[in-house]
Scaffold this motif. Structure first.
Motif, PDB file in Angstrom:
ATOM      1  N   GLY B 105     -65.914   9.469 -53.114  1.00 27.46           N
ATOM      2  CA  GLY B 105     -65.090   8.291 -52.876  1.00 27.46           C
ATOM      3  C   GLY B 105     -65.124   7.844 -51.431  1.00 27.46           C
ATOM      4  O   GLY B 105     -65.358   6.668 -51.129  1.00 27.46           O
ATOM      5  N   ALA B 106     -64.910   8.767 -50.514  1.00 22.33           N
ATOM      6  CA  ALA B 106     -64.820   8.379 -49.110  1.00 22.33           C
ATOM      7  C   ALA B 106     -66.202   8.187 -48.481  1.00 22.33           C
ATOM      8  O   ALA B 106     -66.541   7.099 -48.028  1.00 22.33           O
ATOM      9  CB  ALA B 106     -64.016   9.415 -48.328  1.00 22.33           C
ATOM     10  N   PHE B 107     -67.026   9.242 -48.485  1.00 20.61           N
ATOM     11  CA  PHE B 107     -68.334   9.101 -47.825  1.00 20.61           C
ATOM     12  C   PHE B 107     -69.251   8.166 -48.599  1.00 20.61           C
ATOM     13  O   PHE B 107     -69.971   7.364 -48.004  1.00 20.61           O
ATOM     14  CB  PHE B 107     -68.986  10.472 -47.629  1.00 20.61           C
ATOM     15  CG  PHE B 107     -68.373  11.242 -46.501  1.00 20.61           C
ATOM     16  CD1 PHE B 107     -68.568  10.841 -45.190  1.00 20.61           C
ATOM     17  CD2 PHE B 107     -67.580  12.343 -46.742  1.00 20.61           C
ATOM     18  CE1 PHE B 107     -67.984  11.529 -44.139  1.00 20.61           C
ATOM     19  CE2 PHE B 107     -66.991  13.039 -45.700  1.00 20.61           C
ATOM     20  CZ  PHE B 107     -67.191  12.636 -44.400  1.00 20.61           C
ATOM     21  N   GLY B 108     -69.199   8.275 -49.935  1.00 19.10           N
ATOM     22  CA  GLY B 108     -70.030   7.388 -50.730  1.00 19.10           C
ATOM     23  C   GLY B 108     -69.696   5.933 -50.455  1.00 19.10           C
ATOM     24  O   GLY B 108     -70.564   5.091 -50.238  1.00 19.10           O
ATOM     25  N   ASN B 109     -68.411   5.648 -50.429  1.00 18.82           N
ATOM     26  CA  ASN B 109     -67.976   4.278 -50.217  1.00 18.82           C
ATOM     27  C   ASN B 109     -68.231   3.791 -48.817  1.00 18.82           C
ATOM     28  O   ASN B 109     -68.665   2.666 -48.607  1.00 18.82           O
ATOM     29  CB  ASN B 109     -66.457   4.212 -50.445  1.00 18.82           C
ATOM     30  CG  ASN B 109     -66.128   3.358 -51.626  1.00 18.82           C
ATOM     31  OD1 ASN B 109     -66.671   2.276 -51.778  1.00 18.82           O
ATOM     32  ND2 ASN B 109     -65.270   3.857 -52.476  1.00 18.82           N
ATOM     33  N   TYR B 110     -67.910   4.624 -47.851  1.00 21.47           N
ATOM     34  CA  TYR B 110     -68.006   4.150 -46.473  1.00 21.47           C
ATOM     35  C   TYR B 110     -69.460   4.075 -46.038  1.00 21.47           C
ATOM     36  O   TYR B 110     -69.905   3.078 -45.467  1.00 21.47           O
ATOM     37  CB  TYR B 110     -67.221   5.065 -45.524  1.00 21.47           C
ATOM     38  CG  TYR B 110     -66.958   4.380 -44.201  1.00 21.47           C
ATOM     39  CD1 TYR B 110     -65.748   3.744 -43.973  1.00 21.47           C
ATOM     40  CD2 TYR B 110     -67.931   4.331 -43.203  1.00 21.47           C
ATOM     41  CE1 TYR B 110     -65.512   3.071 -42.790  1.00 21.47           C
ATOM     42  CE2 TYR B 110     -67.701   3.665 -42.021  1.00 21.47           C
ATOM     43  CZ  TYR B 110     -66.487   3.037 -41.811  1.00 21.47           C
ATOM     44  OH  TYR B 110     -66.260   2.362 -40.655  1.00 21.47           O
ATOM     45  N   VAL B 111     -70.203   5.116 -46.305  1.00 21.95           N
ATOM     46  CA  VAL B 111     -71.514   5.249 -45.678  1.00 21.95           C
ATOM     47  C   VAL B 111     -72.642   4.590 -46.476  1.00 21.95           C
ATOM     48  O   VAL B 111     -73.534   3.982 -45.896  1.00 21.95           O
ATOM     49  CB  VAL B 111     -71.828   6.740 -45.416  1.00 21.95           C
ATOM     50  CG1 VAL B 111     -73.199   6.899 -44.806  1.00 21.95           C
ATOM     51  CG2 VAL B 111     -70.766   7.347 -44.515  1.00 21.95           C
ATOM     52  N   SER B 184     -63.607   7.948 -61.610  1.00 19.43           N
ATOM     53  CA  SER B 184     -64.965   8.389 -61.263  1.00 19.43           C
ATOM     54  C   SER B 184     -66.011   7.556 -61.978  1.00 19.43           C
ATOM     55  O   SER B 184     -67.071   7.262 -61.406  1.00 19.43           O
ATOM     56  CB  SER B 184     -65.167   9.844 -61.654  1.00 19.43           C
ATOM     57  OG  SER B 184     -64.640  10.667 -60.664  1.00 19.43           O
ATOM     58  N   LEU B 185     -65.732   7.163 -63.229  1.00 21.67           N
ATOM     59  CA  LEU B 185     -66.708   6.365 -63.963  1.00 21.67           C
ATOM     60  C   LEU B 185     -66.893   5.011 -63.293  1.00 21.67           C
ATOM     61  O   LEU B 185     -68.017   4.555 -63.063  1.00 21.67           O
ATOM     62  CB  LEU B 185     -66.266   6.179 -65.419  1.00 21.67           C
ATOM     63  CG  LEU B 185     -66.354   7.432 -66.282  1.00 21.67           C
ATOM     64  CD1 LEU B 185     -65.848   7.144 -67.680  1.00 21.67           C
ATOM     65  CD2 LEU B 185     -67.785   7.936 -66.335  1.00 21.67           C
ATOM     66  N   LEU B 186     -65.768   4.369 -62.950  1.00 27.91           N
ATOM     67  CA  LEU B 186     -65.872   3.076 -62.277  1.00 27.91           C
ATOM     68  C   LEU B 186     -66.647   3.237 -60.966  1.00 27.91           C
ATOM     69  O   LEU B 186     -67.519   2.445 -60.634  1.00 27.91           O
ATOM     70  CB  LEU B 186     -64.481   2.513 -61.985  1.00 27.91           C
ATOM     71  CG  LEU B 186     -63.611   2.200 -63.208  1.00 27.91           C
ATOM     72  CD1 LEU B 186     -62.253   1.657 -62.781  1.00 27.91           C
ATOM     73  CD2 LEU B 186     -64.315   1.196 -64.111  1.00 27.91           C
ATOM     74  N   GLY B 187     -66.296   4.306 -60.238  1.00 29.44           N
ATOM     75  CA  GLY B 187     -66.947   4.523 -58.960  1.00 29.44           C
ATOM     76  C   GLY B 187     -68.440   4.749 -59.106  1.00 29.44           C
ATOM     77  O   GLY B 187     -69.241   4.225 -58.327  1.00 29.44           O
ATOM     78  N   SER B 188     -68.835   5.503 -60.141  1.00 27.83           N
ATOM     79  CA  SER B 188     -70.262   5.807 -60.229  1.00 27.83           C
ATOM     80  C   SER B 188     -71.061   4.591 -60.669  1.00 27.83           C
ATOM     81  O   SER B 188     -72.174   4.381 -60.180  1.00 27.83           O
ATOM     82  CB  SER B 188     -70.492   6.996 -61.165  1.00 27.83           C
ATOM     83  OG  SER B 188     -69.961   6.734 -62.433  1.00 27.83           O
ATOM     84  N   VAL B 189     -70.500   3.770 -61.558  1.00 28.45           N
ATOM     85  CA  VAL B 189     -71.190   2.523 -61.923  1.00 28.45           C
ATOM     86  C   VAL B 189     -71.441   1.700 -60.656  1.00 28.45           C
ATOM     87  O   VAL B 189     -72.536   1.177 -60.423  1.00 28.45           O
ATOM     88  CB  VAL B 189     -70.344   1.710 -62.931  1.00 28.45           C
ATOM     89  CG1 VAL B 189     -70.885   0.302 -63.073  1.00 28.45           C
ATOM     90  CG2 VAL B 189     -70.309   2.393 -64.280  1.00 28.45           C
ATOM     91  N   VAL B 217     -77.981  10.463 -57.227  1.00 26.43           N
ATOM     92  CA  VAL B 217     -78.033  11.483 -58.281  1.00 26.43           C
ATOM     93  C   VAL B 217     -76.615  11.892 -58.681  1.00 26.43           C
ATOM     94  O   VAL B 217     -76.299  12.038 -59.864  1.00 26.43           O
ATOM     95  CB  VAL B 217     -78.864  12.693 -57.818  1.00 26.43           C
ATOM     96  CG1 VAL B 217     -78.809  13.803 -58.838  1.00 26.43           C
ATOM     97  CG2 VAL B 217     -80.300  12.263 -57.576  1.00 26.43           C
ATOM     98  N   THR B 218     -75.749  12.044 -57.682  1.00 26.69           N
ATOM     99  CA  THR B 218     -74.356  12.370 -57.975  1.00 26.69           C
ATOM    100  C   THR B 218     -73.740  11.326 -58.894  1.00 26.69           C
ATOM    101  O   THR B 218     -73.014  11.651 -59.843  1.00 26.69           O
ATOM    102  CB  THR B 218     -73.549  12.427 -56.667  1.00 26.69           C
ATOM    103  OG1 THR B 218     -74.176  13.359 -55.802  1.00 26.69           O
ATOM    104  CG2 THR B 218     -72.131  12.854 -56.924  1.00 26.69           C
ATOM    105  N   GLY B 219     -74.035  10.056 -58.605  1.00 24.93           N
ATOM    106  CA  GLY B 219     -73.496   8.980 -59.434  1.00 24.93           C
ATOM    107  C   GLY B 219     -73.909   9.154 -60.881  1.00 24.93           C
ATOM    108  O   GLY B 219     -73.077   9.034 -61.789  1.00 24.93           O
ATOM    109  N   PHE B 220     -75.174   9.479 -61.097  1.00 30.48           N
ATOM    110  CA  PHE B 220     -75.617   9.660 -62.481  1.00 30.48           C
ATOM    111  C   PHE B 220     -74.929  10.862 -63.120  1.00 30.48           C
ATOM    112  O   PHE B 220     -74.598  10.833 -64.304  1.00 30.48           O
ATOM    113  CB  PHE B 220     -77.141   9.805 -62.549  1.00 30.48           C
ATOM    114  CG  PHE B 220     -77.836   8.478 -62.608  1.00 30.48           C
ATOM    115  CD1 PHE B 220     -77.805   7.724 -63.763  1.00 30.48           C
ATOM    116  CD2 PHE B 220     -78.488   7.965 -61.509  1.00 30.48           C
ATOM    117  CE1 PHE B 220     -78.418   6.481 -63.829  1.00 30.48           C
ATOM    118  CE2 PHE B 220     -79.114   6.726 -61.554  1.00 30.48           C
ATOM    119  CZ  PHE B 220     -79.080   5.981 -62.717  1.00 30.48           C
ATOM    120  N   LEU B 221     -74.736  11.926 -62.354  1.00 37.50           N
ATOM    121  CA  LEU B 221     -74.059  13.088 -62.932  1.00 37.50           C
ATOM    122  C   LEU B 221     -72.651  12.723 -63.366  1.00 37.50           C
ATOM    123  O   LEU B 221     -72.206  13.055 -64.461  1.00 37.50           O
ATOM    124  CB  LEU B 221     -74.006  14.239 -61.918  1.00 37.50           C
ATOM    125  CG  LEU B 221     -75.341  14.845 -61.500  1.00 37.50           C
ATOM    126  CD1 LEU B 221     -75.112  16.043 -60.596  1.00 37.50           C
ATOM    127  CD2 LEU B 221     -76.124  15.272 -62.718  1.00 37.50           C
TER     128      LEU B 221
END
Ligand code: HEA
Ligand code: HEA
Ligand code: CUA
Ligand SMILES: [Cu+2]
Lengths: 259, 580, 199
Positions: B105-111, B184-189, B217-221
């Motif tokens: 959520g944090a690093f994925g979103n920010y970076v 998490s689902l919304l975030g990974s999409v 890859v994390t998103g797909f998991l």
């Protein structure tokens, strides 16, 4: 070997225990070799290539392929442990059961938070049970004592007596939630699952007192779901069994559960 | 160039829209980060309570013990009921409310958007919804401590039948999980779409920073592994609320009473569904950490990453394999040889890509010109700590040696080495590393060292003894830490050692908290956009990037890690600069 | 191109061939496949392990189920037609087809509710048997998806259609997305109907 002394494993008291221990030693040896090897490299590199010693980095970096060989070696060793040890062990110890005529069979029904042990008694046959006869205190296994094969059945709570040197098959099931039947010294552990009866076997090879430890979270009493294993000579065991069989045809309650 | 145009439109927004219900990925990332850090601290606090009980079973917890009420700690002494709640909630909070939201959520979103040169995430509204679903899930989890019977108490794994017959807290846990899964689902999409669609011109897949790959890859998991747990959660809710029997076999007796249910369900069904999620989930805990560590190590060795492509392939392979190893958590549920052989084999195979990734990180150090700043220290420490955690997965993955080790403290030590001095260290490293981008200031190096060294020592003091206890055979989730077992007497003193270590670790976080908040206001201002002299795109944006992120057009000319290129003017060649 | 705008909201990106929302919906549907896949697997596992399992037709009404199946199949057709209408720049026709889609979905829900009430009258609650548990959970979850779809489609039919004036291409995309979702929900039913009612 001194390496073995590094491991605080409890003394083995079963026939197959050595093999599990050997596997543990081998896999830890692999781990240690990798860890120490990479560890030395790591520390070396951290000193040698720090900014002061090496102000300009090398674009190409390492050119050797040693690490690929290491990876292949690791994969091969893992395959060796898997194919050479773990899978055959499982086939032989977990999936096949002893056929020796002196094999003993016992049933254990787990409940929150006790192990109800059921011996077929001197006749070697388990008596019938009938859910209607269930009584938590006096008849936790709902045994039908009028059944001729059930008259001499022995029931104990948290007390497992075993003769030395004879294979024993324990049929495990649970009445309420999942437990896990583990005897560290015997190197056995098996999840105990309601609605399934799962057998487990081993051959005790050392006389003495050992402990059964529940390994699966089963509620507030999980920490005190402890049982005892007494391994003794065949003669002592037989004496114990016939004493019990004689004494308990009326009451089935075991030794010291309520203390 | 329209930089003033969007600078203007961000001025007009009212406070609540800009900082509370924001749709800007950076604000949302920071919201995720702060919330997750709070939960990490809270999860740690729960664990400190437990560690007191483990070291001093049955003794009164001084000073604060009485605060927890008669139902939990009468006279300051913890009840087993409460211990089990704390254990389940520590696991749940650390995994689902701490590490995943911080790493993803944090690093994925920010970076991620910054590193791929995007103005924002692909779906800003969805992004906001994802944060608030997470927030709500967290509130539900916290509130569950106050319902009758307290919070969930059947472990983070929530195995039925125990969880089915547990107190009301379990229902709250399930509702909270459904919210967290939705988030998490919304975030990974969003993450996956962003990475596929919003890459800057020239940024082909094999020019993506490794961190972006890890997030992809994390998103797909997350996308594919979470729904089965959602299904399982729905079924357990049905069991608890409408008294169905999905997970309840016939003939159960609880406290001597038969249960009034139809029966006919399957106990092991839950475990299959749970681990089908939870194994990929553990890679969700580690892949972003590997990504962060890779960025930082490459940057501070000032040379390219060795084996970039192979690392990416390993990552993808790891992602695929993680869906077919789940039953290695279930070796002792009565498995035949063929099935156990299959899952052992897949488990051994999946260890190889981790070995490859770790090896290349080690190799990258060779020939470098290593700078030891705080983010680098945490990243370097990650390597051996993850190494210990990963290596000790091997005896667990071989079903024969798993027999004595299953559900003992060996397992606890195995995964804590990965998630605590592994992932948590990587997350710390990431905070120190990207702090200047987010705040325009650097965190203090001295406090950073004061945070790092004691933390490293304490982590090992806490978790190393657990391997010993596990080898002896001490079960996990024991309220008294094994005190009632004779065979455990020889290793009981280690419980105290671990607890002292946990206290030390708690104290070691004080410099971090001071540093974190202090540096926001008082930290040394960074004068350049690129204080670490890095190559990737996030450093092209102004510090504290505005709405829309970049103030100039980006075009990518090269791979992500062109450091010390022979003949170049400087020892780093940014992806977005045409000249080497 | 201005640097602040999110690209590919409307136009597809050359190298992926998709606009953002289309990739998004495919990803979302992939996760939905996993959700229903897990439920179907659970169904199989429970059924294989069961000592006896009723034939669906002996408990559920096949005609009602079949009627609902035709409703959903038709609605899948009409939602495509509504999208084609937009491609033909014909908003009124879109409104008709989308309206029919919504009505069919409501009819489906009505019949489903009627079926549920029949079951309740006969005291067939989810707790009755594993079959009933599976039936209510699967159809209930599916009905939630239908309700979600109805809400979105109604929005697109009503207030949402104002976008047609300002950004017709984007609006058409939205209908495409809604259509993809709707086909999926329909497809799930095409599994549910035979599995629960017939087998
Ligand atoms: C991020 C989390 C994470 C990661 C990455 C892993 C990685 C691995 N895990 Fe772990 N695992 C967990 C988290 C994790 N695990 C959790 C939370 C549990 C418990 C759940 C519960 O029951 O509550 C668990 C439990 C668990 C079990 C079940 C144990 C049991 O209950 O009986 C097993 C069994 O196979 C297992 C195996 C593995 C393996 C083989 C790996 C492999 O992927 C590891 C591969 C890595 C390596 C092999 C390291 C390579 C090292 C080097 C190359 C050299 C290093 C040298 C130096 C550093 C100097 N794990
Ligand atoms: C990501 C997962 C994660 C993490 C990080 C941790 C971290 C820690 N865990 Fe946990 N643990 C689990 C996941 C995790 N754990 C799980 C899944 C279980 C199993 C539960 C079960 O049985 O069901 C478990 C169980 C478990 C047990 C076993 C209990 C039992 O079996 O009875 C123990 C025992 O000591 C323990 C200890 C610790 C300790 C000391 C830490 C420490 O490392 C904690 C370190 C924390 C920090 C260092 C906090 C950092 C945060 C800050 C500094 C915040 C700063 C704030 C701001 C700036 C705002 N854990
Ligand atoms: Cu029985 Cu734990
Ligand atoms: Cu796993």
């Amino acid at each position: 070997m001194d390496f073995v002394k590094l491991f605080p494993l409890t003394p083995v008291a079963s026939a197959h225990g050595q093999e599990i221990d050997l596997l543990i030693y081998l896999v830890h040896a692999l781990m240690l070799v990798l860890f120490i090897g990479w560890g030395i490299y790591f520390i070396l590199v951290l000193f040698r290539f720090n900014k002061r010693k090496n102000p300009n980095a090398n674009y190409l970096g390492i050119q050797s392929h040693t690490s690929s060989y290491i990876e292949i070696a690791v994969a091969l060793f893992e395959a060796f442990l898997l194919i050479g040890f773990s899978i055959p062990f499982w086939a032989k110890q977990i999936n096949t059961f002893p056929t020796r005529t002196d094999t003993m069979e016992i049933r254990i029904v787990a409940e929150q938070f006790a192990w109800n042990v059921h011996y077929p008694g001197p006749d070697g046959k388990f008596g019938k049970s009938d859910p209607k006869l269930f009584d938590k205190q006096s008849n936790p296994l709902a045994l039908d004592r009028t059944d001729p094969t059930g008259k001499d059945d022995v029931v104990t709570i948290n007390q497992l007596y075993l003769p030395i040197g004879r294979p024993v098959i324990i049929h495990l099931t649970s009445r309420d939630v999942i437990h896990s039947f583990g005897i560290p010294n015997m190197r056995v552990k098996q999840d105990v699952i309601p609605s399934l009866s799962i057998p487990l076997w081993f051959t005790p090879t050392r006389s003495g007192q050992y402990e059964i430890a529940c390994a699966q979270l089963c509620g507030i009493g999980h920490y005190r779901m402890r049982g005892f294993v007494t391994v003794q000579s065949q003669a002592d065991f037989d004496k114990w069994l016939s004493d019990q069989a004689a004494a308990n045809s009326a009451s089935g309650s075991g030794d010291d559960f309520w203390n | 160039m329209s930089s003033d145009a969007h600078a203007a439109n961000s001025h007009e927004m009212p406070f609540w829209q800009k900082y509370i219900f924001s749709q800007d990925h950076k604000i949302i990332g920071i919201q995720y980060g702060i919330t997750a850090l709070f939960f990490l601290l809270f999860g740690f606090f729960l664990m400190l309570l437990m560690r007191w009980q483990l070291a001093f079973p049955g003794q009164e917890l001084p000073l604060i013990g009485k605060w927890f009420g008669e139902a939990n700690m009468p006279g300051g002494v913890m009840l087993p009921e409460f211990y089990n709640q704390l254990g389940a909630m520590h696991g749940t909070i650390m995994v689902f409310l701490g590490v995943v939201p911080l790493a993803v959520g944090a690093f994925g979103n920010y970076v991620v958007p910054l590193q791929i040169g995007a103005p924002d995430m692909a779906f800003p509204k969805l992004n906001m919804a994802s944060y608030w679903a997470f927030f709500l899930g967290g509130v539900v989890m916290l509130a569950s401590f106050f319902v009758p019977g307290g919070a969930a108490n059947s472990g983070w794994t929530s195995y039925p039948p125990l969880a089915n017959i547990a107190t009301a807290g379990q229902t709250w846990w399930l509702v909270g999980m459904v919210l967290l899964i939705t988030s998490s689902l919304l975030g990974s999409v969003n993450t996956i779409t962003t990475i596929f669609q919003l890459r800057a011109p020239g940024l082909s897949f094999f020019r993506l920073p490794f961190f972006v790959w890890a997030q992809l890859v994390t998103g797909f998991l997350l996308l594919l592994a979470f729904p089965p747990l959602e299904a399982a959660g729905v079924m357990q809710l049905m069991d608890r609320i409408f008294h169905t029997s999905f997970f309840m076999p016939s003939g159960l007796m609880v406290s001597g009473q038969p249960l009034a249910i139809s029966g006919g369900g399957s106990v092991l069904l839950w475990q299959h569904l749970f681990w089908f999620l939870a194994h990929p989930e553990v890679y969700v805990l580690i892949l972003p950490a590997m990504g962060i560590v890779t960025e930082i190590i490459v940057n501070n060795t000032r040379k390219p990453l060795n084996g970039y492509r192979l690392m990416v392939y390993s990552l993808i392979f790891l992602g695929f394999m993680s869906f077919i190893v789940w039953a290695h958590h279930m070796f002792l549920t009565g498995m035949g040889t063929a099935i156990s052989a299959f899952f052992q084999a897949t488990t051994m195979i999946i260890s190889i890509p981790s070995v490859v990734i770790l090896s290349y990180l080690f190799l990258t150090l060779w020939g470098g010109s290593i700078r030891y700043n705080t983010p680098m220290l945490f990243s370097l420490a990650f390597l051996p700590m993850f190494g210990i955690g990963g290596l000790t997965g091997l005896p667990l993955g071989l079903s024969a040696s798993d027999i004595p080790l299953h559900d003992t403290y060996y397992v606890i030590a195995h995964f804590h080495y990965i998630v605590a001095p592994g992932t948590i260290f990587a997350l710390f490293a990431g905070i120190y590393f990207w702090f200047p981008k987010a705040t325009g200031r650097k965190m203090n190096e001295f406090l950073g060292n004061l945070h790092f060294w004691p933390s490293l020592v304490c982590m090992n003091v806490i978790f190393m003894p657990m391997f010993i206890q596990g080898l002896v055979g001490v079960s996990r989730r024991l309220y008294d830490g094994g005190a009632s077992y004779d065979f455990a007497q020889g290793v009981l003193h280690l419980n105290k050692l671990s607890t002292y270590g946990a206290w030390g670790l708690a104290i070691a976080q004080i410099p971090f908290i001071i540093n974190f908040f202090g540096s926001i206001f008082k930290g040394e201002k960074v004068t350049s956009r690129n204080p670490w002299e890095a190559t990737t795109l996030e450093w092209e944006a102004p510090n504290i990037p505005g709405h829309g992120n970049f103030d100039h057009e980006l075009k990518v000319y090269r791979g992500p890690y062109e450091y010390s290129v022979p003949g170049a003017a400087k020892d780093f060649s940014p992806q977005a600069s045409e000249k080497i | 191109m201005s640097t602040g705008e999110i690209p590919y909201i409307v136009k597809p990106r050359a190298d992926t061939g998709l606009y953002n929302a289309k990739l998004g919906i495919w990803l979302f549907l992939a996760s939905e496949v996993m959700l229903f896949g897990a439920l179907f697997s659970s169904y199989i596992l429970l059924r294989v392990g069961a000592t006896d399992w009723p034939r669906g037709a002996s408990i559920l009404s096949v005609p009602l189920g079949a009627l609902n199946t035709t409703f959903l199949i038709t609605s899948s057709l009409t939602i495509i037609l509504s999208w084609i209408a937009l491609r033909m720049k014909d908003l009124p026709k879109f409104k008709i087809y989308m309206g029919v889609t919504i009505l069919l979905a409501l009819a489906f829900l009505g019949i489903k509710a009627y079926e549920y009430s029949l079951k309740f009258q006969h005291h067939l609650f989810p707790s009755k048997s594993t079959f009933m548990a599976v039936y209510f959970t699967l159809t209930g979850l599916h009905a939630c998806h239908i309700i979600g779809g109805v809400i979105v489609n109604s929005y697109l039919w009503g207030p949402g259609s104002r976008m047609w004036k300002t950004d017709p291409e984007r609006f058409t995309n939205r209908i495409e997305i809604a259509g993809l979702y709707w086909h999926f929900v329909d497809l799930v039913w095409l599994f549910l109907f035979p599995v629960l009612y017939l087998l």
